[in-house]
Design an enzyme around this catalytic site. Sequence first.
Site, PDB file in Angstrom:
ATOM      1  N   LYS A 139       7.814  -0.352   6.378  1.00  0.00           N
ATOM      2  CA  LYS A 139       7.106  -1.171   5.367  1.00  0.00           C
ATOM      3  C   LYS A 139       7.280  -2.553   5.250  1.00  0.00           C
ATOM      4  CE  LYS A 139       5.215   0.941   3.394  1.00  0.00           C
ATOM      5  NZ  LYS A 139       3.833   1.225   3.938  1.00  0.00           N
ATOM      6  N   HIS A 196       8.895   1.147  15.342  1.00  0.00           N
ATOM      7  CA  HIS A 196       9.973   0.884  14.212  1.00  0.00           C
ATOM      8  C   HIS A 196      11.110   0.754  14.639  1.00  0.00           C
ATOM      9  CE1 HIS A 196       6.911   0.765  11.266  1.00  0.00           C
ATOM     10  NE2 HIS A 196       6.749   2.039  11.003  1.00  0.00           N
ATOM     11  N   LYS A 203      -0.010  -2.017  -2.368  1.00  0.00           N
ATOM     12  CA  LYS A 203       0.141  -3.284  -2.808  1.00  0.00           C
ATOM     13  C   LYS A 203      -0.126  -4.823  -2.102  1.00  0.00           C
ATOM     14  CE  LYS A 203       1.896  -2.940  -7.611  1.00  0.00           C
ATOM     15  NZ  LYS A 203       3.019  -3.381  -8.414  1.00  0.00           N
ATOM     16  N   GLY A 204       0.708  -4.915  -1.281  1.00  0.00           N
ATOM     17  CA  GLY A 204       0.656  -5.801  -0.216  1.00  0.00           C
ATOM     18  C   GLY A 204       0.992  -7.177  -0.964  1.00  0.00           C
TER      19      GLY A 204
END
Length: 303
Positions: free
Chosen positions: A60, A118, A260-261
């Site tokens: 994220k 990740h 949303k970014g």
Amino acid sequence: MAGEWVDKVIEKAKTVTSEELVFRYKGLLYPAMRTSKQTLTELCTFQARTEDVLLAAYPKCGFNWVFQLVKNIVNVNEKESGEEKHESKTHFPLLEFGGPEKFEEMKKLPSPRVYGTHEHYENIPKSIIEQKTKILVVLRNPKDTAVSYFHFCQNNPLLPTFPSWDEFYKKYMTGEVPWGSYFDHALLWNKHIDDENVMVITFEELKENLIEGVKKVAKHFGYSLNEEQVQKVSSKADFKVMSENSQKTHGNLGKIFFRKGVVGDWKNLFTDKQSEEMDAKFEECLAGTKLGAELKYNIYCKD
């Protein structure tokens, strides 16, 4: 990512308990619907190439967005589409995702191969270090990362959900989420921030000036783009454009990956106490480090 494959995995996830959606390997949690202990064991045998292109990011921090941007940079001069030329047919841009057979398949892919991870620095395949494969490390401020990760878990059928934001926050702060602690991840990469094959860029930096970010990333990977190409790559990597295209690229999980970014969403969930606790954690772990300076914590994480 093929929609049909995604639907199949989502259906499979419905048949297991929330606890079974993750498993522990070498002290860290991983999503059971996307990887396995066998894949993670085989990962250490992966044979990197010097000309590979690697994107490393904690979950994220903008991985899917920047991964698409990097692919566009690599493919901007190619006649073939990036999907056909540079991607494994197993739909897994992350090295640690998929079945162990993917590593054999990746040997057949032409260079430059574009992939991501990740994983913490200490868990990436040793061949990446030996081959001096160029790595782009993407970071995002820890408060926005936490909020984005919370929403991702709550909306993603392949991950366990949490009773509340407060419960997730506790787990995030103790590293009891997939891929472990944000701060451990950042501290390990900070040790290698001056390595010749490593470059750090932040989510916030790209949001502020995508054009300059594209030029910086292209230069790191050895690509020379003219102004027209820079514009083309930037327009394709616009968050709104990618979100609208997410059903095609990520199937039914698309809207979950591209929510949303934005910068500053943490203010909608963090309590004053949680914010102060995170400030103290940052001060303890990253204040005074090169990587900590890149994050511009006082700008993005203080009211």
